[in-house]
Design a protein around this motif. Structure first.
Motif, short mmCIF file in Angstrom:
data_model
loop_
_atom_site.label_atom_id
_atom_site.label_comp_id
_atom_site.label_asym_id
_atom_site.label_seq_id
_atom_site.Cartn_x
_atom_site.Cartn_y
_atom_site.Cartn_z
N THR A 109 37.67 34.33 35.81
CA THR A 109 37.82 35.53 36.64
C THR A 109 38.52 35.19 37.95
N GLY A 110 38.10 34.11 38.59
CA GLY A 110 38.73 33.70 39.83
C GLY A 110 40.20 33.35 39.64
N VAL A 111 40.50 32.63 38.56
CA VAL A 111 41.88 32.22 38.30
C VAL A 111 42.76 33.44 38.04
N MET A 112 42.28 34.37 37.21
CA MET A 112 43.08 35.54 36.86
C MET A 112 43.36 36.41 38.08
N VAL A 113 42.33 36.66 38.88
CA VAL A 113 42.50 37.54 40.05
C VAL A 113 43.40 36.88 41.08
N PHE A 114 43.17 35.59 41.36
CA PHE A 114 44.01 34.93 42.36
C PHE A 114 45.45 34.79 41.88
N THR A 115 45.65 34.50 40.59
CA THR A 115 47.00 34.35 40.06
C THR A 115 47.80 35.64 40.22
N PHE A 116 47.14 36.78 40.10
CA PHE A 116 47.80 38.07 40.29
C PHE A 116 48.42 38.15 41.68
N MET A 161 43.55 40.13 31.63
CA MET A 161 42.27 40.81 31.67
C MET A 161 41.70 41.02 30.28
N ALA A 162 42.57 41.25 29.29
CA ALA A 162 42.10 41.39 27.91
C ALA A 162 41.46 40.10 27.42
N VAL A 163 42.07 38.97 27.75
CA VAL A 163 41.50 37.67 27.38
C VAL A 163 40.18 37.44 28.11
N LEU A 164 40.12 37.81 29.37
CA LEU A 164 38.89 37.64 30.15
C LEU A 164 37.75 38.45 29.55
N VAL A 165 38.02 39.68 29.14
CA VAL A 165 36.99 40.52 28.54
C VAL A 165 36.47 39.88 27.25
N VAL A 166 37.37 39.35 26.44
CA VAL A 166 36.95 38.68 25.20
C VAL A 166 36.06 37.48 25.52
N LEU A 167 36.43 36.69 26.53
CA LEU A 167 35.64 35.53 26.91
C LEU A 167 34.24 35.94 27.36
N ILE A 168 34.16 37.00 28.16
CA ILE A 168 32.87 37.47 28.65
C ILE A 168 31.98 37.93 27.49
N LEU A 169 32.57 38.61 26.53
CA LEU A 169 31.80 39.08 25.38
C LEU A 169 31.35 37.91 24.52
N VAL A 170 32.20 36.90 24.35
CA VAL A 170 31.84 35.72 23.56
C VAL A 170 30.66 34.98 24.20
N MET A 171 30.60 34.98 25.53
CA MET A 171 29.51 34.31 26.23
C MET A 171 28.21 35.11 26.20
N GLU A 247 34.81 34.41 53.97
CA GLU A 247 34.34 35.57 53.24
C GLU A 247 35.24 36.79 53.45
N PHE A 248 35.89 36.85 54.62
CA PHE A 248 36.80 37.96 54.91
C PHE A 248 38.19 37.74 54.31
N ASN A 249 38.42 36.58 53.77
CA ASN A 249 39.66 36.25 53.07
C ASN A 249 39.89 37.29 51.97
N PRO A 250 41.03 37.99 51.96
CA PRO A 250 41.25 39.05 50.98
C PRO A 250 41.18 38.57 49.53
N ALA A 251 41.73 37.41 49.23
CA ALA A 251 41.67 36.90 47.85
C ALA A 251 40.24 36.68 47.43
N ALA A 252 39.43 36.08 48.30
CA ALA A 252 38.02 35.84 47.99
C ALA A 252 37.27 37.16 47.79
N ALA A 253 37.60 38.16 48.60
CA ALA A 253 36.93 39.45 48.49
C ALA A 253 37.21 40.12 47.15
N TYR A 254 38.47 40.10 46.70
CA TYR A 254 38.79 40.72 45.42
C TYR A 254 38.20 39.93 44.25
N ILE A 255 38.13 38.61 44.38
CA ILE A 255 37.52 37.80 43.33
C ILE A 255 36.03 38.10 43.21
N GLU A 256 35.32 38.12 44.33
CA GLU A 256 33.89 38.38 44.30
C GLU A 256 33.59 39.80 43.82
N PHE A 257 34.43 40.75 44.20
CA PHE A 257 34.26 42.13 43.75
C PHE A 257 34.33 42.19 42.23
#
Length: 301
Positions: A109-116, A161-171, A247-257
């Motif tokens: 999740t962190g990698v996908m959001v930050f890579t965007f 995001m499609a791959v991330l959803v599959v990973l979450i479901l597999v877990m 914590e106010f870092n925008p990338a960190a905020a979107y990742i945690e969200f």
């Protein structure tokens, strides 16, 4: 000889001090061909070219991997391979997987959001300098280029995001009603990325060395954004100002969200909403204004 030129020659022949070219042009109703339009007019021009922006972004995605054997599959493989390397280094060697539940999903999740955001910033910085021939040949609002690069990365994120959803479901993580807020999270990040792309497009157009510095800046941002670790756990002993900055870092905020919605099954806290909305609005307004101010300078030289 044109009328303004005749007027200037007559003034010189008569011994009178010639008026400035700008005043002469204004008196005869002339204006610069590439003058910056007003903000409302500029927005209308962008809206009129919305189909071009979308088509340009889509065509770049199609052609990006056209010469590779796996083609469009690299859109998914690249972030997954990066996540695999990070999992080996941070999850296994540094044992983060022992301290963070569902660490594979946490990391991906962190990698996908930050890579965007990372790829949008990089693409935005090159969007003007890489398209000078197009800019010099055609008249169109230059903001169309960084906006197209942002849309291109949004399209790539859809596959990730499609791959991330599959990973979450597999877990074995459940699907909850909170997943309905995922488009809202992506919209806020998209608006932030759009502003960053516009801001970096102007910087990259006039300061070419930024493209050499940007990888180092983005790598530092990556390590400061909690992609591999939980910021709340690692900042307990830090000064309150530094902890707030992380914590106010925008990338960190979107990742945690996004992690709250997909992994932790909890509604994001008020500070998360405030931070994400603030950065989306602030970056878009400042980035657009900053880019628009130099509209008539792009492509010169």
């Amino acid at each position: 000889m044109s009328q303004p030129e005749s007027a200037l020659a007559d003034a010189q022949a008569g011994g009178r001090a010639p008026e400035s070219l700008a005043a002469l042009a204004a008196r005869h109703g002339l204006r610069r061909a590439i003058a910056r339009p007003s903000m409302p007019a500029y927005l209308r021009q962008l809206w009129d070219r919305r189909h071009f922006i979308l088509t340009y972004a889509t065509s770049r995605n199609v052609s990006k991997y056209s010469e590779s054997a796996l083609g469009q599959l690299w859109q998914v493989l690249t972030p997954l391979l990066n996540a695999a390397v990070y999992w080996l280094m941070f999850g296994v060697i540094l044992a983060q997987a022992k301290h963070i539940a569902h660490y594979p999903a946490f990391l991906v999740t962190g990698v996908m959001v930050f890579t965007f955001t990372q790829r949008t910033v990089t693409g935005g910085a090159k969007s003007i300098s890489s398209n000078l021939s197009l800019i010099r040949a055609l008249h169109f609002p230059r903001a169309a280029l960084p906006l197209a690069y942002t849309i291109q990365e949004l399209q790539l994120l859809g596959w990730s995001m499609a791959v991330l959803v599959v990973l979450i479901l597999v877990m074995g993580l459940p699907v909850t009603m909170l997943w309905l807020l995922v488009p809202v999270a992506l919209l806020m990040q998209f608006l932030f990325n759009m502003g960053m792309a516009l801001f970096m497009a102007r910087v990259g157009a006039f300061a070419r060395d930024i493209n050499q510095l940007l990888p180092f800046i983005l790598r530092t941002w990556l390590y400061a954004s909690g992609v591999f670790y939980a910021i709340s756990d690692r900042t307990k002993d830090l000064h309150s100002v530094l902890r707030w900055a992380l914590e106010f870092n925008p990338a960190a905020a979107y990742i945690e969200f996004m992690r709250d919605l997909l992994i932790y099954e909890r509604f994001p806290e008020r500070w998360a909403w405030t931070t994400c909305i603030f950065w989306a609005v602030f970056a878009l307004i400042v980035g657009f204004w900053y880019f628009w101010r130099a509209e008539e300078r792009y492509g010169r030289g």
